[in-house]
Design a protein around this motif. Structure first.
Motif, short mmCIF file in Angstrom:
data_model
loop_
_atom_site.label_atom_id
_atom_site.label_comp_id
_atom_site.label_asym_id
_atom_site.label_seq_id
_atom_site.Cartn_x
_atom_site.Cartn_y
_atom_site.Cartn_z
N MET A 118 0.85 -1.20 0.00
CA MET A 118 0.00 0.00 0.00
C MET A 118 0.88 1.25 0.00
O MET A 118 1.85 1.33 0.75
N LEU A 119 0.55 2.20 -0.84
CA LEU A 119 1.34 3.42 -0.97
C LEU A 119 0.88 4.49 0.02
O LEU A 119 -0.29 4.58 0.36
N LYS A 120 1.84 5.30 0.47
CA LYS A 120 1.54 6.51 1.23
C LYS A 120 1.80 7.70 0.33
O LYS A 120 2.79 7.73 -0.42
N TYR A 121 0.91 8.70 0.39
CA TYR A 121 1.04 9.90 -0.43
C TYR A 121 1.22 11.10 0.49
O TYR A 121 0.40 11.36 1.37
N PHE A 122 2.31 11.85 0.26
CA PHE A 122 2.59 13.05 1.05
C PHE A 122 2.63 14.26 0.12
O PHE A 122 3.25 14.22 -0.94
N SER A 123 1.97 15.33 0.56
CA SER A 123 2.04 16.59 -0.17
C SER A 123 2.43 17.69 0.82
O SER A 123 2.12 17.63 2.01
N ALA A 124 3.14 18.71 0.32
CA ALA A 124 3.53 19.84 1.15
C ALA A 124 3.55 21.10 0.29
O ALA A 124 3.36 21.03 -0.94
N ASP A 125 3.78 22.23 0.95
CA ASP A 125 3.84 23.49 0.19
C ASP A 125 4.88 23.39 -0.92
O ASP A 125 4.69 23.93 -2.02
N TRP A 126 5.98 22.70 -0.60
CA TRP A 126 7.04 22.50 -1.59
C TRP A 126 7.64 21.10 -1.43
O TRP A 126 7.79 20.62 -0.31
N ILE A 127 7.95 20.49 -2.56
CA ILE A 127 8.76 19.28 -2.59
C ILE A 127 10.10 19.65 -3.23
O ILE A 127 10.13 20.25 -4.31
N PHE A 128 11.21 19.31 -2.55
CA PHE A 128 12.54 19.57 -3.10
C PHE A 128 13.20 18.23 -3.45
O PHE A 128 13.85 17.62 -2.60
N PRO A 129 13.07 17.78 -4.70
CA PRO A 129 13.71 16.51 -5.07
C PRO A 129 15.23 16.58 -5.08
O PRO A 129 15.90 15.55 -5.01
N VAL A 130 15.79 17.80 -5.20
CA VAL A 130 17.22 18.09 -5.31
C VAL A 130 17.75 17.79 -6.70
O VAL A 130 18.49 18.58 -7.28
N GLN A 160 7.83 5.90 -5.31
CA GLN A 160 7.08 5.35 -6.45
C GLN A 160 6.62 6.42 -7.42
O GLN A 160 6.39 6.13 -8.59
N GLN A 161 6.50 7.65 -6.92
CA GLN A 161 5.97 8.71 -7.78
C GLN A 161 6.35 10.06 -7.19
O GLN A 161 6.33 10.26 -5.97
N VAL A 162 6.74 11.00 -8.05
CA VAL A 162 6.96 12.39 -7.67
C VAL A 162 6.23 13.23 -8.70
O VAL A 162 6.52 13.15 -9.90
N SER A 163 5.24 14.00 -8.25
CA SER A 163 4.38 14.67 -9.23
C SER A 163 3.85 15.99 -8.69
O SER A 163 3.95 16.29 -7.49
N SER A 164 3.27 16.75 -9.59
CA SER A 164 2.59 17.99 -9.19
C SER A 164 1.21 17.65 -8.65
O SER A 164 0.72 16.52 -8.80
N ALA A 165 0.58 18.62 -8.01
CA ALA A 165 -0.76 18.40 -7.45
C ALA A 165 -1.75 18.03 -8.56
O ALA A 165 -2.63 17.18 -8.36
N PRO A 169 12.29 22.48 -7.51
CA PRO A 169 11.25 22.27 -6.49
C PRO A 169 9.85 22.31 -7.10
O PRO A 169 9.62 22.98 -8.12
N ILE A 170 8.95 21.56 -6.48
CA ILE A 170 7.58 21.44 -6.99
C ILE A 170 6.62 22.03 -5.96
O ILE A 170 6.52 21.53 -4.84
N LYS A 171 5.92 23.08 -6.35
CA LYS A 171 4.95 23.71 -5.45
C LYS A 171 3.73 22.81 -5.29
O LYS A 171 3.19 22.30 -6.27
N ASN A 172 3.36 22.56 -4.04
CA ASN A 172 2.22 21.68 -3.71
C ASN A 172 2.38 20.29 -4.34
O ASN A 172 1.39 19.65 -4.72
N GLY A 173 3.62 19.82 -4.46
CA GLY A 173 3.87 18.53 -5.08
C GLY A 173 3.42 17.37 -4.21
O GLY A 173 3.05 17.53 -3.04
#
Length: 386
Positions: free
Chosen positions: A1-13, A32-37, A17-21
């Motif tokens: 089962m996957l967990k999904y986290f979102s924040a004001d910003w995601i910094f993959p480095v 498993q996934q890095v995406s925009s909102a 950076p992804i706003k509300n990613g």
């Protein structure tokens, strides 16, 4: 089962950076996934205030000194500090073990995924074997008398053997405590194993004075140790320019670099293209009340990593706190600090296939931190998400 986290910003480095990613991870912590909102419409997303960043890498620590928290006064200078370590590092074995256990757990809670740790003995092995953190142990070889080089190296090899199956390599302590003969033995051993090296470098002006003209505070240190250094001839060069040629092209971490100047950096670039420069700002302030010329290091475009040093020279083992210090005193931009604290350290420790960036297939750990609207670190509190 996957967990999904979102924040004001995601910094993959590894990417902007992804706003509300949104980041999706599986039960083992693998991304498993890095995406925009807009790309991640999922009702199970956990929305968080702050910025999600990869787990941190601490490239310089002394776990076995954790019991010395608060024992040495601040701003004594390195020579007095080293003498205090020698006088006071012995303690009850259970006290030492408990302090290391607490420090290890706090590093994990502070979002640290991997540590380059200095050891002079075997005491930290059990903690490292059972830790959630990945450790690479740097076994320090130390001895300024050339006649002792072989025996010192044999002792270091025995400790390395005892650390197996944990990752470990034999390294020089510092230029002022390692003879050219011992440097040569360390280099040959590193070449044989393709091992990484760490060395304390130019932590004080006294170090340069000793190598240039055999003056300065280290003469008192040798007297304190009862060492006869009549054999030593000054090189008329700075410390780094005196010792670096012994290492040749081995992958090497230069730790502290408090008084390294432009000529030193130019010399280093010419003699070794496989160098990383580790900053431990809070320890520098604790011991010498000084910081490296960070603007110079950035301008020279060298690879920078971050470390905490030990609890003998720091109030906590927290990489975000080190970043906050560099932001405060040196105005280093957040995204540079994050690169130093994550992917550069992972790359030096050869862990970048799994750690250092938020990318599909990696298990970098995820930390939530608080940033202002202009990407300034607001405090040194880390919430570890995975």
């Amino acid at each position: 089962m996957l967990k999904y986290f979102s924040a004001d910003w995601i910094f993959p480095v590894s990417s902007p950076p992804i706003k509300n990613g949104v980041v999706a991870v599986n039960a083992t912590g693998e991304i498993q996934q890095v995406s925009s909102a807009d790309e991640a419409k999922n009702p199970d997303v956990v929305y968080l205030k702050g910025a999600i960043v990869p787990g941190f890498i601490n490239t310089h620590c002394h776990l076995e000194l954790s019991h010395m928290l608060g024992q040495i006064p601040e701003h004594t200078g390195l020579v007095a500090f080293v003498q205090s370590i020698i006088k006071n590092r012995q303690a009850d074995a259970d006290q030492i073990k408990d302090a290391m256990q607490t420090a290890d757990q706090k590093m994990f809670d502070n979002g640290i995924m991997a540590v380059g740790d200095i050891s002079n003995q075997l005491s930290s092995k059990e903690i490292k074997e059972n830790s959630k953190i990945h450790y690479h142990t740097f076994i320090e070889a130390m001895g300024f008398n050339p006649a002792r080089a072989g025996a010192i190296m044999d002792d270091a090899k025995r400790i390395r053997q005892d650390f197996k199956p944990l990752s470990a390599s034999i390294v020089p302590h510092a230029p002022y405590s390692v003879s050219p003969e011992l440097f040569e033995l360390i280099r040959k051993e590193a070449e044989k194993d393709n091992a990484i090296i760490s060395v304390h470098n130019q932590e004080t002006a006294n170090e340069n004075a000793f190598f240039k003209n055999k003056t300065g505070g280290f003469l008192e240190l040798y007297r304190f140790l009862g060492l006869d250094i009549t054999f030593f001839e000054p090189t008329n060069k700075t410390s780094l320019q005196s010792w670096l040629p012994y290492i040749k092209e081995q992958k090497t971490l230069l730790v502290h670099n408090t008084v390294s100047n432009q000529a030193d950096i130019a010399f280093a670039k010419e003699h070794n293209t496989n160098l990383y420069w580790c900053l431990c700002p809070q320890a520098n302030l604790y011991i010498e009340n000084a910081l490296p010329d960070v603007d110079l290091l950035m301008g020279e475009n060298v690879k920078i990593t971050l470390g905490t040093d030990s609890l003998a020279s720091n109030h906590q083992l927290n990489i975000l706190s080190e970043m906050l210090t560099l932001q405060k005193y040196k105005q280093v931009p957040f995204e540079k600090l994050l690169t130093w604290a994550t992917v550069n350290g992972a790359e030096f420790l050869a862990l970048d296939k799994q750690l250092g960036t938020i990318e599909v297939g990696k298990r970098p750990g995820l930390n939530l931190i608080q940033l202002s609207a202009d990407f300034k670190i607001e405090n040194d509190q880390v919430k570890r998400l995975i």
